[in-house]
Motif scaffolding. Structure first.
Motif, short mmCIF file in Angstrom:
data_model
loop_
_atom_site.label_atom_id
_atom_site.label_comp_id
_atom_site.label_asym_id
_atom_site.label_seq_id
_atom_site.Cartn_x
_atom_site.Cartn_y
_atom_site.Cartn_z
N PHE A 246 0.84 -1.19 0.00
CA PHE A 246 0.00 0.00 0.00
C PHE A 246 0.88 1.25 0.00
O PHE A 246 0.67 2.19 -0.77
N GLY A 247 1.89 1.24 0.86
CA GLY A 247 2.80 2.38 0.91
C GLY A 247 3.54 2.58 -0.40
O GLY A 247 3.67 3.71 -0.88
N ALA A 248 4.00 1.48 -1.01
CA ALA A 248 4.71 1.58 -2.28
C ALA A 248 3.79 2.11 -3.37
O ALA A 248 4.20 2.94 -4.20
N ALA A 249 2.56 1.64 -3.40
CA ALA A 249 1.59 2.10 -4.39
C ALA A 249 1.27 3.58 -4.19
O ALA A 249 1.13 4.34 -5.16
N ALA A 250 1.16 4.00 -2.93
CA ALA A 250 0.87 5.41 -2.65
C ALA A 250 2.00 6.30 -3.14
O ALA A 250 1.76 7.35 -3.76
N ARG A 251 3.23 5.89 -2.88
CA ARG A 251 4.36 6.70 -3.36
C ARG A 251 4.36 6.79 -4.88
O ARG A 251 4.57 7.87 -5.45
#
Length: 385
Positions: A246-251
């Motif tokens: 999720f964090g990687a996708a958000a970035r």
């Protein structure tokens, strides 16, 4: 077999390479993020890095992010009686716009007799006068308004709604699940008290979401109780791989947002210009600000299920509306709330674009539509609604 065209990005998105890599890396970590040993600290680091990335995507503080199993749980968690901000009164009732996602319309933990509905205009935008009226004379309310509608793409006037809500002593929850990664916004400019997000709408995995609390918001009672994870706001061992992805996708989504928005708006305009060559074509919410990737259209006499099947047989994935209700035969509650007739509502077809959509995809879609229109429809006039 020829490659298919995917135009149902508002339902879910393909997994971004960055998210896939994050999942693979997390699977190699054996520790529980609540453990104090080195393996646990490695897992905790991934969770907290993702928390910071998700918080940054809406300009919030990391400690305000509560991870959940998805958008539906996030909305249910956010809709909590007793929420308050600072020394304000706790909310005792819930007001939701008539076009909200089913997980918001369900009301969270509010009693049925404590839930009211706010009207929308034919354009698909929130009726701010009705909001003012519904807030008058009652106890403090939590108001839930989505930032962008998942069917029409209409972007709601949430900052104006927030001013009205706060003046009445209430709090504002914004379901930004469909808007994240498509338009620029943040929790402060919206004046929102709570924001909900979902990973799989931005290229993350399914089954991961988040509630984001603004500074000073208190009283969020957990749906799940147990080990005290997420600062006591959501029990259960964290889904380290999903959260990290999720964090990687958000970035990745935030880095590409401006460029993607310009490109997708151009593709959507190309699509709509082609669709509007069909007599009596209606593009819903076509005269208000919308997500740059979304088109909801119909023609009088069209049956959405027939059109969706026709597109699918030609290798093009589209939707008849929200994926959460696509198996139902009744027309969209969103279009019903906008005052559209049963005939028009049951014929609405949604096309939603994403980062891999190309001009060729649009041209193939229009070619298929012209073939379907020749088979299913008769002539008339062009229109927007």
């Amino acid at each position: 077999m020829p490659e298919r065209v995917y135009l149902d990005w508002n339902a879910t998105t393909p997994l971004r390479p960055e998210a896939r890599a994050a999942i693979a890396a997390a699977w190699d970590i054996s520790g529980n993020p609540s453990s104090v040993h080195a393996e646990g600290r490695r897992a905790r680091r991934l969770v907290e890095e993702a928390r910071a990335a998700v918080a940054a995507s809406v300009a919030a503080r990391p400690e305000g992010v509560v991870f959940s199993s998805g958008g539906t749980e996030a909305n249910a968690l956010a809709l909590t009686p007793g929420l308050r901000r600072g020394a304000g009164l706790p909310v005792q009732r819930l007001l939701v716009s008539a076009i909200e996602h089913a997980s918001v319309l369900a009301g969270g933990r509010f009693a049925a007799d404590a839930i009211g509905t706010i009207a929308v205009a034919r354009s698909g935008l929130l009726d701010l006068d009705d909001l003012r009226t519904k807030l008058e004379g009652g106890p403090a309310a939590l108001v839930s308004v989505m930032l962008a509608n998942n069917e029409t793409g209409a972007v709601q006037p949430v900052a104006k709604a927030a001013e009205i809500v706060h003046a009445a002593g209430g709090l504002l929850h914004v379901d930004a699940i469909q808007a994240l990664g498509k338009i620029s916004f943040d929790i402060n400019s919206m004046k929102a008290d709570l924001v909900t997000l979902s990973a799989h709408k931005i290229g993350g995995p399914k089954g991961v979401g988040a509630v984001v609390l603004a500074d000073g918001v208190q009283g969020l009672e957990p749906l799940l109780r147990g080990g005290g994870q997420e600062l006591g706001r959501r029990a259960g061992t964290e889904n380290v791989a999903g959260i990290s992805a999720f964090g990687a996708a958000a970035r990745a989504a935030m880095a590409a947002l401006e460029e993607d928005a310009v490109r997708l708006r151009g593709l959507r305009d190309r699509l709509e210009n082609g669709l509007l060559q069909t007599p009596e074509m209606i593009v819903f919410s076509g005269d208000v600000r919308r997500l740059p990737n979304t088109t909801l259209f119909t023609v009088p006499g069209l049956k959405a299920e027939t059109a969706v099947i026709g597109f699918d047989l030609d290798g093009i994935a589209v939707s008849s509306g929200s994926a959460c209700s696509s198996g139902k035969v009744q027309p969209s509650h969103v279009l019903a709330a906008m005052g559209l007739s049963h005939e028009l509502a049951q014929g609405a077809v949604r096309l939603s674009l994403g980062w891999s959509t190309s001009e060729t995809d649009i041209d193939l879609t229009l070619k298929t539509w012209r073939k379907l229109a020749n088979t299913l429809l008769r002539g008339g006039r062009r229109n927007t609604a």
